[in-house]
Design a protein around this motif. Structure first.
Motif, short mmCIF file in Angstrom:
data_model
loop_
_atom_site.label_atom_id
_atom_site.label_comp_id
_atom_site.label_asym_id
_atom_site.label_seq_id
_atom_site.Cartn_x
_atom_site.Cartn_y
_atom_site.Cartn_z
N UNK A 16 -12.84 14.64 18.74
CA UNK A 16 -13.89 15.40 19.41
C UNK A 16 -14.81 14.51 20.22
N UNK A 17 -15.15 13.36 19.67
CA UNK A 17 -16.02 12.43 20.40
C UNK A 17 -15.35 11.93 21.68
N UNK A 18 -14.05 11.66 21.57
CA UNK A 18 -13.32 11.19 22.75
C UNK A 18 -13.27 12.29 23.81
N UNK A 19 -12.93 13.50 23.39
CA UNK A 19 -12.87 14.62 24.34
C UNK A 19 -14.22 14.84 25.00
N UNK A 21 -16.63 12.67 25.48
CA UNK A 21 -16.93 11.57 26.38
C UNK A 21 -16.13 11.69 27.69
N UNK A 22 -14.85 12.02 27.56
CA UNK A 22 -14.01 12.18 28.74
C UNK A 22 -14.52 13.35 29.59
N UNK A 23 -14.89 14.42 28.93
CA UNK A 23 -15.45 15.58 29.64
C UNK A 23 -16.71 15.23 30.39
N UNK A 24 -17.55 14.43 29.76
CA UNK A 24 -18.78 13.99 30.41
C UNK A 24 -18.49 13.12 31.63
N UNK A 25 -17.53 12.21 31.48
CA UNK A 25 -17.20 11.29 32.58
C UNK A 25 -16.56 12.02 33.76
N UNK A 26 -15.81 13.06 33.48
CA UNK A 26 -15.10 13.77 34.54
C UNK A 26 -15.81 15.05 34.98
N UNK A 30 -15.74 22.25 30.13
CA UNK A 30 -14.88 22.86 29.13
C UNK A 30 -14.37 21.81 28.13
N UNK A 31 -13.93 20.68 28.64
CA UNK A 31 -13.44 19.61 27.78
C UNK A 31 -14.57 19.06 26.91
N UNK A 32 -15.73 18.95 27.49
CA UNK A 32 -16.90 18.47 26.74
C UNK A 32 -17.23 19.43 25.60
N UNK A 33 -17.17 20.72 25.89
CA UNK A 33 -17.45 21.74 24.87
C UNK A 33 -16.38 21.71 23.78
N UNK A 34 -15.12 21.53 24.17
CA UNK A 34 -14.05 21.44 23.18
C UNK A 34 -14.29 20.25 22.25
N UNK A 35 -14.75 19.16 22.82
CA UNK A 35 -15.04 17.97 22.02
C UNK A 35 -16.13 18.22 21.00
#
Length: 57
Positions: A16-19, A21-26, A30-35
């Motif tokens: 979740x933390x990785x998702x 972080x990646x969502x934040x960077x990109x 949606x990815x950030x929320x999934x994380x």
């Protein structure tokens, strides 16, 4: 807490933390929320296992 279940909880939190972080960077909300959701699931799983341990002893 069983080692296997503890590992699964930690893995969900890390994934979740990785998702997130990646969502934040990109800028993928949606990815950030999934994380954040996966982290919460990991937290809940870990709390559940800790509660079980308390009642075992």
């Amino acid at each position: 807490m069983s080692t296997e279940k503890k590992s699964k909880a930690k893995a969900a939190q890390a994934k979740g933390k990785v998702k997130e972080a990646v969502g934040r960077m990109t800028d993928d909300e949606r990815l950030e929320a999934e994380g954040r959701t996966e982290q919460a699931k990991g937290d809940a799983r870990q709390a559940k296992e800790k509660a079980k341990d308390v009642f075992k002893h």
